[in-house]
Design an enzyme around this catalytic site. Sequence first.
Site, mmCIF file in Angstrom:
data_model
loop_
_atom_site.group_PDB
_atom_site.id
_atom_site.type_symbol
_atom_site.label_atom_id
_atom_site.label_comp_id
_atom_site.label_asym_id
_atom_site.label_seq_id
_atom_site.Cartn_x
_atom_site.Cartn_y
_atom_site.Cartn_z
ATOM 1 N N GLY A 266 -5.744 2.125 7.469
ATOM 2 C CA GLY A 266 -7.029 1.734 6.896
ATOM 3 C C GLY A 266 -7.134 2.165 5.451
ATOM 4 N N TYR A 267 -6.429 1.470 4.598
ATOM 5 C CA TYR A 267 -6.457 1.772 3.158
ATOM 6 C C TYR A 267 -7.266 0.716 2.403
ATOM 7 C CZ TYR A 267 -2.849 5.499 2.951
ATOM 8 O OH TYR A 267 -2.149 6.666 3.050
ATOM 9 N N SER A 268 -6.710 -0.506 2.347
ATOM 10 C CA SER A 268 -7.296 -1.540 1.488
ATOM 11 C C SER A 268 -8.711 -1.903 1.900
ATOM 12 C CB SER A 268 -6.455 -2.812 1.542
ATOM 13 O OG SER A 268 -5.120 -2.545 1.229
ATOM 14 N N SER B 292 -3.027 -4.439 9.058
ATOM 15 C CA SER B 292 -1.981 -5.018 9.907
ATOM 16 C C SER B 292 -2.009 -4.382 11.280
ATOM 17 C CB SER B 292 -0.589 -4.783 9.306
ATOM 18 O OG SER B 292 -0.496 -5.399 8.065
ATOM 19 N N GLU C 105 5.940 4.931 3.210
ATOM 20 C CA GLU C 105 5.912 3.495 3.498
ATOM 21 C C GLU C 105 6.903 2.764 2.591
ATOM 22 O OE1 GLU C 105 2.083 1.641 2.909
ATOM 23 O OE2 GLU C 105 2.786 -0.299 3.659
ATOM 24 N N ASN D 126 4.270 -5.500 -6.506
ATOM 25 C CA ASN D 126 5.356 -5.229 -7.453
ATOM 26 C C ASN D 126 4.821 -4.816 -8.818
ATOM 27 O OD1 ASN D 126 7.351 -5.734 -5.611
ATOM 28 N ND2 ASN D 126 8.470 -7.165 -6.920
ATOM 29 N N GLU D 127 3.707 -5.405 -9.216
ATOM 30 C CA GLU D 127 3.123 -5.032 -10.504
ATOM 31 C C GLU D 127 2.702 -3.565 -10.485
ATOM 32 O OE1 GLU D 127 2.291 -7.798 -8.805
ATOM 33 O OE2 GLU D 127 3.130 -9.337 -10.119
#
Lengths: 368, 396
Positions: free
Chosen positions: B128-130, B162, B245, B380-381
Amino acid sequence: MQTLYTDDQNQFRSVVSRFLEAHATTSQARELQETASGFDQAVWHQMSGELGLVGTHLPEAYGGFGFGMIELGIVLEEMGRRLYCGPFFSSAVLSGLAVAELADEANKIELLPKIASGEERVALVLDDLNQVEGIGHQLMISDQGLLSGTAPMVIDGLSAQRLLVIAGSATGLGLYQVDKGAQGLSITPRVSVDQTRKLAEVVFVDTATQFVGRVSPEALNRFWDLASVALSHEMIGGAERLLEDTIAYTKLRVQFGRPIGSVQAIKHRCADLLLTLEFAKAATQHVSFSLAAGEEEKHHPSMVKAMVSDCYRDIAIAAIQLRGGIGFTWENDTHLWFRRAKCSEVLLGTAGYHRERMIQSLGGQDAA
Amino acid sequence: MTTSIEAFRSETRDWLRTNCPPGAIGPGEIHSGSTKMSFQADTVAWLEIMADRGWTVPMWPKAYGGADLSLDQAKVLYEEMAAIGARLPLINMGTRMLGPTLLEYGTEAQKLRHLPVIARGGAAWCQGYSEPGAGSDLAGLSTKAVLQGDQFVIHGQKIWTSGAQNADWMFCLVRTDSDAPKHQGISFVLLPMDQPGVTIKPIKLLSGSSPFCETFLDGAIAEKSDLVGKLNEGWAVGKRLLQHERSGQGGLGPGPVRSRPVGVTVDLELSEVLARYVADPQTKSSQREAVLRWNMRNRAFQLTQARMGQEVRDGKTPGAATSMFKLYGASLAQDKQSLTAELMGCAGIGWEGEGFSEEEIGATRSWLASRAVTIYGGTNEVQANIIAKRVLGLPD
Ligand SMILES: Cc1cc2nc3c(=O)[nH]c(=O)nc-3n(C[C@H](O)[C@H](O)[C@H](O)COP(=O)(O)OP(=O)(O)OC[C@H]3O[C@@H](n4cnc5c(N)ncnc54)[C@H](O)[C@@H]3O)c2cc1C
């Protein structure tokens, strides 16, 4: 040779654009992709009847508008922008061009008016959509004049009212037509990544055909060139729309207290993509201008399809990446264009194929 | 040393050959630890006997369900598993991400409460991050937790979670001090998914594969004893977990990588599909060159991984450098899928149904799914920003 669109052509674009704006929305595309035929009858009638768009590029003598690749390119760019779903590409472009380029006179007189008016939706059955060299190896006419073989992917094969087929025979390649009810003919839908353009497998077993015209290798290559340029226009429209929408998103989405579009990494990526797009667009439009003037160079169509395949795919990839998680969802529309980009990238030959073909038409040879 | 590792190898080999059930060999299902999913009998059996030996998490201490293996021993174990094509017995965010983080930051009581359950495959975890407003800017998260007695009461929304639909527990970043600078008001808590304050809503993915979810927290409860690290110091914990991760995604550390099927050794450079297209005389020389270039990059990447692996032999996660591997590994994975798809031409656009082989449809779906690897775990950024700042020391 013209180097810019004329006022008339710009006006033509706005007419087409207005029509499609109203009749080819993304929510329609989402609905139509769930149907078997994949298109809206009413819109097709309006488009062919009132607007006469279906015959845009077909000669006036055969019921068309008498315009050329420039105007066809305009229509296709506008369609690509909006992911128009319908048999325009299969019937007007592929079948229309095949008849115009490959049929003998009597058959042009019979078939072109029906195609141009949109009265008949005709699908072109090719046994190879990867490379022109592969055409006519699987589909063969026997000595008794019967057609057998499989075409694994035919655009709008299921919904078409008539089939045109390029097949091999003991005496070379020919263009034939087959009635939808013909014996030994079976058509099965094929589900590709891009459900906005319907595909079907078409199988013939000793099927009766009607001869439409002899197909020389030169004429077949010219047909492939024209079809590739037409598809490139559609792709340019899609790529341009997708980039516009993506840039708009980077102006809205705020992270770290600022729009992500204000971050240099994103600015540079968007700027690079704009250049890629502008170059591919200039090349595509140039080829159409030169085709219209009869001044085209042999390697140009492949150059264009190669550039545009890479360009649309790269923009589609960035469109997802620059949206982050949202871009990866089904609800968000981005993937509809992403899928169209992928299928268009390989239809009529990938960038790699067209680069090789370009080298060959410049006189080089594949070292492999 | 050499003799003892060789002895370990032959023991391990014998044991695996005797005990690995046929249903755990070759491509197939891997246990996720979820109590909400059902698994094939051999999948369950494999998990159980491996868990008995502590080999689901071989390098963890025995007290927490591991086997106390050294890095070298763990490598041997994975090599011997690969040799017979044995799949991992268990894979989830507990073994890969939360576990290693708890080992470092958890209290003894927390380790004893959660790690053995993870090791046995008795619970699946989600991340539960984003949040809708906090993706790349994770520290901008606004889900609030208020301490009431012995419990945190949590209000807010998580997104892109997810596997939330099958998860038993969530590790979660929450804001516990709204007045502090954004990195200093965050705490890291653990909460069970099955409680009235937690609601999930699946989000369909473009790849058509298993969904991620929106997770709504309306008065969700986390026990105070499940606060990992100190109050308002959860950012360090959360970041550490991200490094675990990313090192998984970048292929660092021992063990088979998630994206690489067990049984494929690192030296096998071409997938079957790619190998076939390269051998096909129709394939153009330019396409062969593209495959070759990819292989060279891949090989160099593996060698760099191996060197980095040697440099961190103490088994610690190599900090910000994980971003380098995440960034490059993600691009490599994507490029391979794109290359495969391009070589397949029209055969590479199959979505479902007849007319395309299973392999072709698999390749197309992997290609679509591969778009996510440059987004999840930090885009990636964002990895490039971390490399610039933390590895190169470039100014903000
Ligand atoms: C398949 C999948 C599974 C996921 N699973 C989970 C999960 O289990 N749990 C969870 O918590 N999250 C999960 N995520 C979420 C993932 O971590 C986020 O999507 C990711 O961190 C990006 O955040 P965002 O989607 O908000 O995009 P944004 O942050 O809005 O980014 C949009 C674009 O802007 C770029 N950008 C933003 N800021 C900068 C900057 N400063 N410099 C340069 N570029 C910038 C990004 O790189 C990206 O290209 C998952 C995502 C995917 C796709």
